[in-house]
Design a protein around this motif. Structure first.
Motif, PDB file in Angstrom:
ATOM      1  N   GLN A 131       0.846  -1.184   0.000  1.00  0.00           N
ATOM      2  CA  GLN A 131       0.000   0.000   0.000  1.00  0.00           C
ATOM      3  C   GLN A 131       0.882   1.233   0.000  1.00  0.00           C
ATOM      4  OE1 GLN A 131      -2.963   0.192   3.125  1.00  0.00           O
ATOM      5  NE2 GLN A 131      -4.223   1.571   1.897  1.00  0.00           N
ATOM      6  N   PRO A 178       1.210   5.485  -0.213  1.00  0.00           N
ATOM      7  CA  PRO A 178       0.422   6.596   0.326  1.00  0.00           C
ATOM      8  C   PRO A 178      -0.658   7.055  -0.655  1.00  0.00           C
ATOM      9  CG  PRO A 178       2.749   6.947   0.721  1.00  0.00           C
ATOM     10  CD  PRO A 178       2.656   5.742  -0.167  1.00  0.00           C
ATOM     11  N   GLY A 179      -1.886   7.147  -0.152  1.00  0.00           N
ATOM     12  CA  GLY A 179      -2.982   7.613  -0.974  1.00  0.00           C
ATOM     13  C   GLY A 179      -3.536   6.607  -1.953  1.00  0.00           C
ATOM     14  N   LYS A 180      -3.035   5.386  -1.896  1.00  0.00           N
ATOM     15  CA  LYS A 180      -3.497   4.358  -2.839  1.00  0.00           C
ATOM     16  C   LYS A 180      -4.087   3.169  -2.084  1.00  0.00           C
ATOM     17  CE  LYS A 180      -0.320   5.454  -6.610  1.00  0.00           C
ATOM     18  NZ  LYS A 180       0.669   4.891  -7.561  1.00  0.00           N
TER      19      LYS A 180
END
Length: 119
Positions: free
Chosen positions: A39, A41-43
């Motif tokens: 994962q 950031p932001g996804k």
């Protein structure tokens, strides 16, 4: 309760390599299909690779094919990551599952291990 613990992350330059480890605990007499996820950031979290309980079947996301190799030694699953690039930067998690196709979780998520690819 089946649990996993990830390790092996770190900071690496583009083109470098890292090997992640996922150690299962709680039921060491049984082997489970194990997936590696990441994962950024932001996804959303995405599956990177998976290996069957016996180790005979492996799957890879298109983005890592030819660069990452998943393997296992009993209850430890490794993810060898070569030719890393900045897009591989993420927290990497592993998960025990019923199978690589069904993906029904058998363990809780671990804490993850941070992989940062940067010059």
């Amino acid at each position: 309760q089946l649990q996993v613990a990830e390790s092996g992350g770190g900071l690496v330059q583009p083109g470098g390599s890292l090997r992640l480890s996922c150690v299962a605990s709680g039921d060491t007499e049984s082997y489970y299909a194990t997936g590696w996820f990441r994962q950024a950031p932001g996804k959303a979290r995405e599956e990177v690779s998976c290996i069957s309980s016996g180790g005979g079947t492996t799957r890879y996301a298109d983005s890592v094919k030819g660069r990452f190799t998943i393997s296992r030694d009993k209850n430890t699953v490794y993810l060898q990551m070569n030719r890393l690039n900045p897009d591989d930067t993420a927290v990497y998690y592993c998960l025990l599952m019923t199978s690589c196709l069904a993906k029904t979780p058998r363990s809780s998520w671990g804490q993850g291990t941070q992989v940062t690819v940067s010059s």
